[in-house]
Design a protein around this motif. Structure first.
Motif, PDB file in Angstrom:
ATOM      1  N   VAL A  57      18.740  -7.398 -21.118  1.00 24.91           N
ATOM      2  CA  VAL A  57      19.047  -7.337 -22.791  1.00 24.91           C
ATOM      3  C   VAL A  57      18.514  -6.041 -23.784  1.00 24.91           C
ATOM      4  N   ASN A  58      17.531  -6.802 -23.559  1.00 27.75           N
ATOM      5  CA  ASN A  58      16.239  -6.012 -24.596  1.00 27.75           C
ATOM      6  C   ASN A  58      16.137  -4.487 -24.246  1.00 27.75           C
ATOM      7  N   TYR A  59      16.034  -4.459 -22.549  1.00 25.46           N
ATOM      8  CA  TYR A  59      16.107  -2.920 -22.230  1.00 25.46           C
ATOM      9  C   TYR A  59      17.145  -2.200 -21.106  1.00 25.46           C
ATOM     10  N   PRO A  60      18.335  -2.324 -21.696  1.00 28.24           N
ATOM     11  CA  PRO A  60      19.320  -2.007 -21.101  1.00 28.24           C
ATOM     12  C   PRO A  60      18.758  -0.915 -20.337  1.00 28.24           C
ATOM     13  N   GLY A  61      19.253  -0.796 -19.089  1.00 31.25           N
ATOM     14  CA  GLY A  61      18.631   0.152 -18.232  1.00 31.25           C
ATOM     15  C   GLY A  61      17.415   0.062 -17.283  1.00 31.25           C
ATOM     16  N   ILE A  62      16.681  -0.966 -17.580  1.00 27.14           N
ATOM     17  CA  ILE A  62      15.202  -1.071 -17.031  1.00 27.14           C
ATOM     18  C   ILE A  62      15.761  -1.650 -15.443  1.00 27.14           C
ATOM     19  N   SER A  63      15.330  -0.429 -14.982  1.00 28.63           N
ATOM     20  CA  SER A  63      14.667  -0.387 -13.292  1.00 28.63           C
ATOM     21  C   SER A  63      14.010  -2.141 -12.584  1.00 28.63           C
ATOM     22  N   GLY A  64      14.279  -2.289 -11.569  1.00 29.42           N
ATOM     23  CA  GLY A  64      13.336  -3.481 -10.461  1.00 29.42           C
ATOM     24  C   GLY A  64      11.913  -3.619 -11.042  1.00 29.42           C
ATOM     25  N   ALA A  65      11.635  -2.026 -10.817  1.00 28.31           N
ATOM     26  CA  ALA A  65      10.284  -1.784 -10.970  1.00 28.31           C
ATOM     27  C   ALA A  65      10.277  -2.354 -11.909  1.00 28.31           C
ATOM     28  N   GLU A  66      10.289  -1.576 -13.686  1.00 27.02           N
ATOM     29  CA  GLU A  66       9.630  -1.763 -14.396  1.00 27.02           C
ATOM     30  C   GLU A  66       9.781  -3.484 -14.958  1.00 27.02           C
ATOM     31  N   LEU A  67      11.128  -4.079 -14.761  1.00 28.97           N
ATOM     32  CA  LEU A  67      10.978  -5.546 -14.871  1.00 28.97           C
ATOM     33  C   LEU A  67      10.250  -6.625 -14.153  1.00 28.97           C
ATOM     34  N   ALA A  68       9.150  -6.181 -13.040  1.00 28.66           N
ATOM     35  CA  ALA A  68       8.470  -6.514 -12.088  1.00 28.66           C
ATOM     36  C   ALA A  68       7.158  -6.771 -13.021  1.00 28.66           C
ATOM     37  N   ARG A  69       6.828  -5.315 -13.351  1.00 34.98           N
ATOM     38  CA  ARG A  69       5.938  -4.985 -14.435  1.00 34.98           C
ATOM     39  C   ARG A  69       6.415  -5.505 -15.602  1.00 34.98           C
TER      40      ARG A  69
END
Length: 156
Positions: A57-69
């Motif tokens: 929600v806070n970072y629309p367009g985030i990737s899975g790799a970014e989410l993991a970090r």
């Protein structure tokens, strides 16, 4: 000969102010996570799912790799969580415009509504945490926690 266990309660012995800082941070983390699990249980949301939904929600367009970090979860765990959130129609995904193999995530209206309900419950826990400190003390603790994250992650 049977030995009686004399494990101290949280706040006592080595589980109290004289304990190792790393252990005390972990003990606090476990207590917060347990409170979150309880608060979110009837919504069928786990703390890791809450963290992922918050970041999407806070970072629309985030990737899975970014989410993991950002969530301190493994890529494999992120894949499972995202798959379940997509199946529940809480998150959608689309191919990156430049790198088609990268999937960009966004929350659906349903996901945003669920996050709002979850956040109200988590904010109650945050209020209980803040209530343990005065305003100035809270700022010191916040700065210290950020400094620990920066110093020990190698990013600061």
């Amino acid at each position: 000969m049977t030995r009686k266990s004399t494990i101290p309660r949280p706040g006592e012995g080595k589980r109290g102010p004289e304990g190792h800082l790393g252990y005390l941070v972990r003990q606090a983390h476990a207590a917060v996570r347990g409170a979150m699990e309880k608060a979110l249980a009837d919504l069928d949301v786990t703390p890791p799912q809450f963290a992922v939904l918050t970041m999407v929600v806070n970072y629309p367009g985030i990737s899975g790799a970014e989410l993991a970090r950002l969530t301190f979860l493994t890529p494999q765990t992120i894949n499972v969580i995202v798959r379940n959130l997509v199946r529940a129609e809480l998150v959608g995904k689309s191919a990156d415009a430049v790198h088609g193999r990268i999937l960009r995530l966004h929350a659906t209206a349903r996901g945003e509504a669920l996050l709002k309900r979850c956040r109200a419950r988590v904010m109650e826990i945050e209020g209980r945490l803040s209530g343990l400190l005065g305003r100035d003390e809270e700022q010191v603790v916040r700065r210290w926690l950020v400094a620990v994250g920066n110093k020990l992650s190698g990013e600061g």
